[in-house]
Enzyme design. Structure first.
Site, PDB file in Angstrom:
ATOM      1  N   ASP A 195      18.439  -7.312 -92.728  1.00  0.00           N
ATOM      2  CA  ASP A 195      18.466  -8.760 -92.870  1.00  0.00           C
ATOM      3  C   ASP A 195      18.169  -9.070 -94.339  1.00  0.00           C
ATOM      4  O   ASP A 195      17.780  -8.188 -95.106  1.00  0.00           O
ATOM      5  CB  ASP A 195      17.409  -9.365 -91.946  1.00  0.00           C
ATOM      6  CG  ASP A 195      17.206 -10.838 -92.172  1.00  0.00           C
ATOM      7  OD1 ASP A 195      18.201 -11.583 -92.218  1.00  0.00           O
ATOM      8  OD2 ASP A 195      16.039 -11.249 -92.324  1.00  0.00           O
ATOM      9  N   ASP A 250      16.840 -12.791 -95.758  1.00  0.00           N
ATOM     10  CA  ASP A 250      15.707 -13.702 -95.944  1.00  0.00           C
ATOM     11  C   ASP A 250      14.447 -13.171 -95.268  1.00  0.00           C
ATOM     12  O   ASP A 250      14.458 -12.825 -94.079  1.00  0.00           O
ATOM     13  CB  ASP A 250      16.031 -15.080 -95.365  1.00  0.00           C
ATOM     14  CG  ASP A 250      17.074 -15.818 -96.192  1.00  0.00           C
ATOM     15  OD1 ASP A 250      17.008 -15.734 -97.430  1.00  0.00           O
ATOM     16  OD2 ASP A 250      17.953 -16.470 -95.591  1.00  0.00           O
ATOM     17  N   ASP A 299      22.143 -14.566 -92.102  1.00  0.00           N
ATOM     18  CA  ASP A 299      22.596 -15.928 -91.836  1.00  0.00           C
ATOM     19  C   ASP A 299      22.441 -16.804 -93.075  1.00  0.00           C
ATOM     20  O   ASP A 299      22.449 -18.024 -92.981  1.00  0.00           O
ATOM     21  CB  ASP A 299      21.821 -16.531 -90.656  1.00  0.00           C
ATOM     22  CG  ASP A 299      22.514 -17.730 -90.054  1.00  0.00           C
ATOM     23  OD1 ASP A 299      23.669 -18.003 -90.442  1.00  0.00           O
ATOM     24  OD2 ASP A 299      21.901 -18.423 -89.213  1.00  0.00           O
TER      25      ASP A 299
END
Length: 283
Positions: A48, A50, A139
Site C-alpha cells: 500500500d 498512504d 487508492d
C-alpha cells in the site's frame, strides 16, 4: 525493468458501460505490459502507499498546497461515505481554481516522510532483485505516488503500480479518475484491492507457469484487509501495528477462527518486515 510511466504503470481506460468490455480491456492492458517482468521471481510482494510507504495520507497532505493550508467547510461537507474518490476530485478542482499548480502539488508530495524503516526495506528489496517482484496497490493516484517515489529514488523498484489515474488537463487541473468498478461491499466504489491482487496473481501465475513460493502484503488500512483475506497459509500479511488492517485481522481471528489464513506479522518499523523476509528467503 524500465522506468517509463507507460511501461510500468497500469492506467485503466475510462470505465465503460459493460462489465465484459471492462474486464477484457483490463486483461489486454495487463497482458501487453507483463512481458517486461522476469518470470523467475520467487516471491511477490504488494505494498500500500498512504500510511504504509509514507507516514501520512497523501490526500490530506495535498491540502497543504491550498491557500491557508485548509479547505472551506462547504467543500468538506460534500464528502459521502464510500465516495472518497469523487470527493477528492472536487478537492483537486478547488485547488486548481485557487491557482495551485502542478509544481505546488509535487512539492508537498515530495516532502512526505517515509514510514520508519521503509527506506531500509526498499534497500533490502533492491539488493535482492532475483527474489522479489514488487507491486504497489493504492487508492491514492498516479501523480501523488510517482512524485514521491521518484523523489525518493524508489520508482525503479516497482514492477507495477495500480492506482487511480490522475493527469493534469490543459487548464492545469489535476483530474483523477476511478481505477475500476467492482461489486465488493467492503471497499470504496472506485477500488477493491482484493480484485486487483487476485487478478494480478492469477495472470502472473499463468504467465510464469508456476505459483510464487509466497505472497506478501504490506499495508495498514481497512482496504488492505480485503486483499489480505485471499492470502494462503504460507503467505504473510505485514499489517502496521494498531492500524485498521491489524485490528480487523485480530477481530476476524476472534470472531471467525480460521477465516484469515495468512501469517500475520504486525510492524511498527519496516525494519521488522526486513527481519522476517531475511528468514523466509532462506527457507
Amino acid at each position: 525493468m524500465g522506468d517509463s510511466f507507460f511501461n510500468c504503470c497500469y492506467v485503466p481506460p475510462h470505465p465503460p458501460g459493460e462489465e465484459e468490455l471492462r474486464r477484457s480491456r483490463r486483461t489486454e492492458i495487463m497482458a501487453s505490459q507483463s512481458t517486461h517482468i522476469p518470470n523467475d521471481k520467487r516471491f511477490l510482494i504488494f505494498f500500500d502507499f498512504d500510511e504504509t510507504i509514507v507516514d501520512e495520507t497523501s490526500d490530506d497532505v495535498v491540502v497543504q498546497a491550498a491557500p491557508g493550508q485548509h479547505l472551506p467547510g462547504w467543500l468538506k461537507d460534500t464528502y459521502q461515505p464510500g465516495r472518497y474518490n469523487e470527493y477528492m476530485q472536487r478537492v483537486l478542482a478547488f485547488l486548481a481554481e485557487q491557482g495551485v499548480t502542478e509544481s505546488d502539488i509535487r512539492g508537498v508530495m515530495e516532502k512526505i516522510p517515509a514510514t520508519p524503516g521503509m527506506l531500509t526495506l526498499f534497500q533490502y528489496l533492491r539488493n535482492r532483485p532475483q527474489d522479489f517482484e514488487v507491486v504497489l496497490v493504492s487508492d491514492a493516484n498516479t501523480f501523488f505516488i510517482e512524485s514521491w517515489l521518484r523523489r525518493a529514488g524508489a520508482r525503479p523498484l516497482f514492477h507495477r503500480i495500480f492506482t487511480n489515474p490522475a493527469t493534469f488537463n490543459k487548464d492545469g487541473r489535476l483530474v483523477m479518475r476511478p481505477f475500476h468498478s467492482h461489486d465488493c461491499p467492503r471497499c470504496p466504489d472506485n477500488m477493491c484491492k482484493q480484485v486487483v491482487v487476485r487478478d494480478y496473481v492469477a495472470r502472473r501465475t499463468q504467465e510464469r507457469g508456476r505459483a510464487y513460493q509466497r505472497v506478501f502484503y504490506v499495508g495498514d488500512g481497512a482496504n488492505d484487509f480485503c486483499p489480505a483475506l485471499i492470502l494462503g497459509p504460507r503467505d504473510v500479511a505485514f499489517s502496521r501495528r494498531d492500524f485498521p488492517m491489524h485490528r480487523l485481522i485480530l477481530e476476524t481471528h476472534e470472531a471467525m477462527p480460521g477465516e484469515f489464513k495468512a501469517v500475520t506479522v504486525p510492524w511498527v518499523s519496516a525494519e521488522e518486515v526486513v527481519q522476517r523476509l531475511r528468514r523466509l528467503v532462506v527457507e
